[in-house]
Design an enzyme around this catalytic site. Structure first.
Site, PDB file in Angstrom:
ATOM      1  N   GLY A  98       1.163  -1.181  -0.084  1.00 42.65           N
ATOM      2  CA  GLY A  98       0.028   0.007   0.171  1.00 42.65           C
ATOM      3  C   GLY A  98       1.154   1.181   0.086  1.00 42.65           C
ATOM      4  O   GLY A  98       1.973   1.354   0.919  1.00 42.65           O
ATOM      5  N   GLU A 148      -4.819   6.520  -3.412  1.00 43.36           N
ATOM      6  CA  GLU A 148      -5.012   4.302  -3.141  1.00 43.36           C
ATOM      7  C   GLU A 148      -6.173   4.816  -2.140  1.00 43.36           C
ATOM      8  O   GLU A 148      -6.286   3.620  -1.832  1.00 43.36           O
ATOM      9  CB  GLU A 148      -3.899   3.675  -2.754  1.00 43.36           C
ATOM     10  CG  GLU A 148      -3.276   3.699  -4.080  1.00 43.36           C
ATOM     11  CD  GLU A 148      -2.245   2.890  -3.675  1.00 43.36           C
ATOM     12  OE1 GLU A 148      -1.712   1.884  -4.510  1.00 43.36           O
ATOM     13  OE2 GLU A 148      -1.724   2.300  -2.779  1.00 43.36           O
ATOM     14  N   ALA A 197      16.405   6.177 -13.343  1.00 41.88           N
ATOM     15  CA  ALA A 197      16.948   6.453 -13.171  1.00 41.88           C
ATOM     16  C   ALA A 197      17.897   7.289 -13.572  1.00 41.88           C
ATOM     17  O   ALA A 197      18.979   8.098 -13.716  1.00 41.88           O
ATOM     18  CB  ALA A 197      18.007   5.191 -14.251  1.00 41.88           C
ATOM     19  N   ALA A 219       9.438   0.466  -4.471  1.00 42.12           N
ATOM     20  CA  ALA A 219       9.770   1.748  -3.669  1.00 42.12           C
ATOM     21  C   ALA A 219      10.375   2.433  -3.624  1.00 42.12           C
ATOM     22  O   ALA A 219      10.275   3.387  -2.807  1.00 42.12           O
ATOM     23  CB  ALA A 219       9.953   0.449  -2.048  1.00 42.12           C
ATOM     24  N   ALA A 220      10.621   2.061  -4.781  1.00 46.00           N
ATOM     25  CA  ALA A 220      12.342   3.778  -5.220  1.00 46.00           C
ATOM     26  C   ALA A 220      11.150   5.258  -4.764  1.00 46.00           C
ATOM     27  O   ALA A 220      12.016   5.523  -3.439  1.00 46.00           O
ATOM     28  CB  ALA A 220      12.812   3.440  -6.679  1.00 46.00           C
ATOM     29  N   GLY A 221      10.596   4.924  -5.271  1.00 48.01           N
ATOM     30  CA  GLY A 221       9.538   6.397  -5.282  1.00 48.01           C
ATOM     31  C   GLY A 221       8.828   7.046  -3.667  1.00 48.01           C
ATOM     32  O   GLY A 221       8.921   7.373  -3.460  1.00 48.01           O
ATOM     33  N   ASP A 222       8.434   6.146  -3.463  1.00 47.05           N
ATOM     34  CA  ASP A 222       8.552   5.873  -2.063  1.00 47.05           C
ATOM     35  C   ASP A 222       9.040   5.788  -1.092  1.00 47.05           C
ATOM     36  O   ASP A 222       8.988   7.292   0.091  1.00 47.05           O
ATOM     37  CB  ASP A 222       6.868   4.050  -1.287  1.00 47.05           C
ATOM     38  CG  ASP A 222       6.122   3.770  -2.259  1.00 47.05           C
ATOM     39  OD1 ASP A 222       4.977   5.087  -2.606  1.00 47.05           O
ATOM     40  OD2 ASP A 222       5.352   2.634  -1.988  1.00 47.05           O
ATOM     41  N   LYS A 261      18.214  -3.381  -3.241  1.00 48.17           N
ATOM     42  CA  LYS A 261      17.643  -4.989  -2.676  1.00 48.17           C
ATOM     43  C   LYS A 261      16.245  -5.066  -3.204  1.00 48.17           C
ATOM     44  O   LYS A 261      15.914  -4.006  -3.822  1.00 48.17           O
ATOM     45  CB  LYS A 261      17.465  -4.437  -1.100  1.00 48.17           C
ATOM     46  CG  LYS A 261      18.514  -3.517  -0.184  1.00 48.17           C
ATOM     47  CD  LYS A 261      17.847  -3.611   0.988  1.00 48.17           C
ATOM     48  CE  LYS A 261      18.999  -2.562   2.095  1.00 48.17           C
ATOM     49  NZ  LYS A 261      18.364  -2.580   3.115  1.00 48.17           N
TER      50      LYS A 261
HETATM   51  N1  LIG Z   1      18.029   2.747 -11.644  1.00 51.78           N
HETATM   52  C1  LIG Z   1      17.848   3.739 -10.552  1.00 51.78           C
HETATM   53  N2  LIG Z   1      18.970   4.313 -10.176  1.00 51.78           N
HETATM   54  C2  LIG Z   1      19.482   4.897  -8.940  1.00 51.78           C
HETATM   55  N3  LIG Z   1      18.826   5.754  -8.761  1.00 51.78           N
HETATM   56  C3  LIG Z   1      17.098   5.279  -9.345  1.00 51.78           C
HETATM   57  C4  LIG Z   1      16.431   4.469  -9.697  1.00 51.78           C
HETATM   58  N4  LIG Z   1      15.541   4.731 -10.149  1.00 51.78           N
HETATM   59  C5  LIG Z   1      15.045   5.167  -9.678  1.00 51.78           C
HETATM   60  N5  LIG Z   1      15.483   5.620  -8.601  1.00 51.78           N
HETATM   61  C6  LIG Z   1      15.342   6.972  -7.632  1.00 51.78           C
HETATM   62  O1  LIG Z   1      14.566   6.373  -6.917  1.00 51.78           O
HETATM   63  C7  LIG Z   1      13.236   7.638  -7.534  1.00 51.78           C
HETATM   64  C8  LIG Z   1      12.090   7.247  -7.527  1.00 51.78           C
HETATM   65  O2  LIG Z   1      12.210   6.367  -8.717  1.00 51.78           O
HETATM   66  P1  LIG Z   1      10.612   6.543 -10.275  1.00 51.78           P
HETATM   67  O3  LIG Z   1      11.530   7.859 -10.406  1.00 51.78           O
HETATM   68  O4  LIG Z   1      11.599   5.375 -10.892  1.00 51.78           O
HETATM   69  O5  LIG Z   1       9.677   6.558  -8.958  1.00 51.78           O
HETATM   70  P2  LIG Z   1       8.835   5.826  -9.649  1.00 51.78           P
HETATM   71  O6  LIG Z   1       8.230   5.779  -9.862  1.00 51.78           O
HETATM   72  O7  LIG Z   1       7.508   6.909  -8.178  1.00 51.78           O
HETATM   73  O8  LIG Z   1       8.545   4.812  -8.668  1.00 51.78           O
HETATM   74  P3  LIG Z   1       8.311   3.155  -7.919  1.00 51.78           P
HETATM   75  O9  LIG Z   1       6.379   2.936  -8.439  1.00 51.78           O
HETATM   76  O10 LIG Z   1       8.984   1.672  -9.264  1.00 51.78           O
HETATM   77  O11 LIG Z   1       8.080   3.183  -6.933  1.00 51.78           O
HETATM   78  C9  LIG Z   1      14.456   8.549  -8.618  1.00 51.78           C
HETATM   79  O12 LIG Z   1      14.163   9.657  -8.440  1.00 51.78           O
HETATM   80  C10 LIG Z   1      15.425   7.789  -8.314  1.00 51.78           C
HETATM   81  O13 LIG Z   1      15.956   9.014  -7.372  1.00 51.78           O
END
Ligand SMILES: Nc1ncnc2c1ncn2[C@@H]1O[C@H](COP(=O)(O)OP(=O)(O)OP(=O)(O)O)[C@@H](O)[C@H]1O
Ligand SMILES: *[C@@H]1O[C@H](CO)[C@@H](O)[C@H](O)[C@H]1NC(C)=O
Length: 321
Positions: free
Chosen positions: A41, A151, A243, A271-274, A307
């Site tokens: 979530g 959500e 990236a 979870a990169a965005g979160d 991770k």
């Molecule tokens: N391949 C990567 N290498 C290094 N940092 C990354 C990479 N992908 C994402 N990030 C970091 O994570 C941040 C958020 O990623 P992204 O823009 O993909 O968010 P998102 O689309 O909301 O992601 P998700 O929904 O998959 O959690 C990016 O601004 C960047 O700083």
């Protein structure tokens, strides 16, 4: 010493993941390879990111030195999934007193089928998340920042934005409009920080952000940001670019920059965005400016992509430099 409070109002889900060589046809029953459940979530993930990125965890497992107090508000069902989601958030140091347990409805779930090829099929049932209601009581005591996603019902989010901006003094807000839908024009003036990825920027703003050369991305992001500012966003626009890093735009000064991501070995970007949002929120409530908050968020989210997993891959404050 009183800590600034981050209030996250949003979804709590259990992800049910089955790995299979192929998905069954209609009417067919087959043996899958493995099954596991995960906490998820976007609301809960962002609360976890706020908690971990404002705390240390010692090798003995003791959580210490918080720089923010994190409260989660949302809804789960009166079932095992709901109980487990709540206790897991609590073990990360989150105040779950505002997570309501509703009778006669199931905790939100995402049923995820993953084929060996990597192809995913996902069915989300909102369950209790769909019954999450706004309440002015969430703002007493007043948080330093209200963090929202989409959500839970859109009306709930719009009502909360309005309540926050009409409170006295107003409660600063951060909206991550995921999954993205078009917002009514008058919602923008109640948003302090708008954090979107390029897909969401396009759906909200109608201004495409094309991934290309840096000059190209900066131009597109500036155009999209200016549109959001003219719609009323008050403090900052952040456009995350995977990236490629993230773009920030200060709504007051017009100052802006594209910050490259860190070069890391990518394992799983879930979870990169979160993580980015939690890290950004922690810095903002501690008085850092947008550029400093983005710099920290870039480092935190880079750690997450090294991770496997969603909530499990969100780092504590001392896990990266
Ligand atoms: N391949 C990567 N290498 C290094 N940092 C990354 C990479 N992908 C994402 N990030 C970091 O994570 C941040 C958020 O990623 P992204 O823009 O993909 O968010 P998102 O689309 O909301 O992601 P998700 O929904 O998959 O959690 C990016 O601004 C960047 O700083
Ligand atoms: C942006 O986030 C949405 C969730 O709102 C997701 O579906 C989409 O794939 C993301 N876009 C990119 C390019 O990562």
């Amino acid at each position: 010493m009183s800590l600034p409070t981050i209030l996250v109002v949003g979804s709590l889900n259990t992800d049910l993941v089955t790995n299979t060589s192929r998905v069954p046809d209609a009417g067919e029953t087959i043996q899958a390879n493995s099954f596991a459940t995960f906490n998820g979530g976007k609301g809960a993930n962002q609360a976890v990111a706020c908690a971990r990125l404002s705390r240390l965890k010692t090798p003995q497992g003791i959580i210490t030195a918080p720089s923010a107090y994190v409260r989660m508000v949302g809804c789960v069902g009166n079932d095992d999934f709901g109980a487990s989601l709540k206790s897991s958030l609590e073990s990360d140091g989150i105040d779950v007193g505002g997570v309501q347990v509703l009778d006669n409805v199931a905790t939100g779930v995402a049923v995820i089928l993953v084929e060996s090829s990597g192809e995913n099929r996902i069915l989300i049932t909102a369950g209790a998340n769909g019954l999450c209601k706004p309440s002015p009581s969430y703002f007493s005591p007043a948080p330093a920042l209200l963090v929202l996603q989409l959500e839970v019902p859109l009306d709930t989010v719009l009502d909360l934005l309005k309540l926050a901006s009409e409170a006295s003094p107003p409660v600063p807000t951060l909206l991550n409009p995921a999954p993205a839908v078009e917002l009514p024009d008058d919602a923008y003036k109640s948003i302090s920080h708008l954090v979107v990825n390029e897909t969401e920027a396009a759906i909200l703003g109608g201004e495409p952000v094309r991934i290309g050369s840096d000059t190209q991305m900066v131009e597109d992001c500036q155009r999209a940001s200016q549109k959001f500012v003219s719609n009323g966003v008050k403090s900052s626009i952040i456009i995350t670019l995977g990236a490629k890093g993230a773009f920030w735009y200060d709504a007051r000064s017009g100052e802006n920059a594209l910050v490259p991501s860190e070069k890391v070995k990518v394992v799983d970007t879930t979870a990169a965005g979160d993580t980015f949002i939690g890290a950004f929120a922690v810095k903002i409530v501690n008085g850092y400016d947008v550029a400093e908050a983005v710099a920290y968020a870039i480092r935190a989210s880079a750690k997450t992509v090294t991770k496997q997993g969603a909530q499990s891959s969100i780092p504590w404050r001392d896990e990266f430099s």
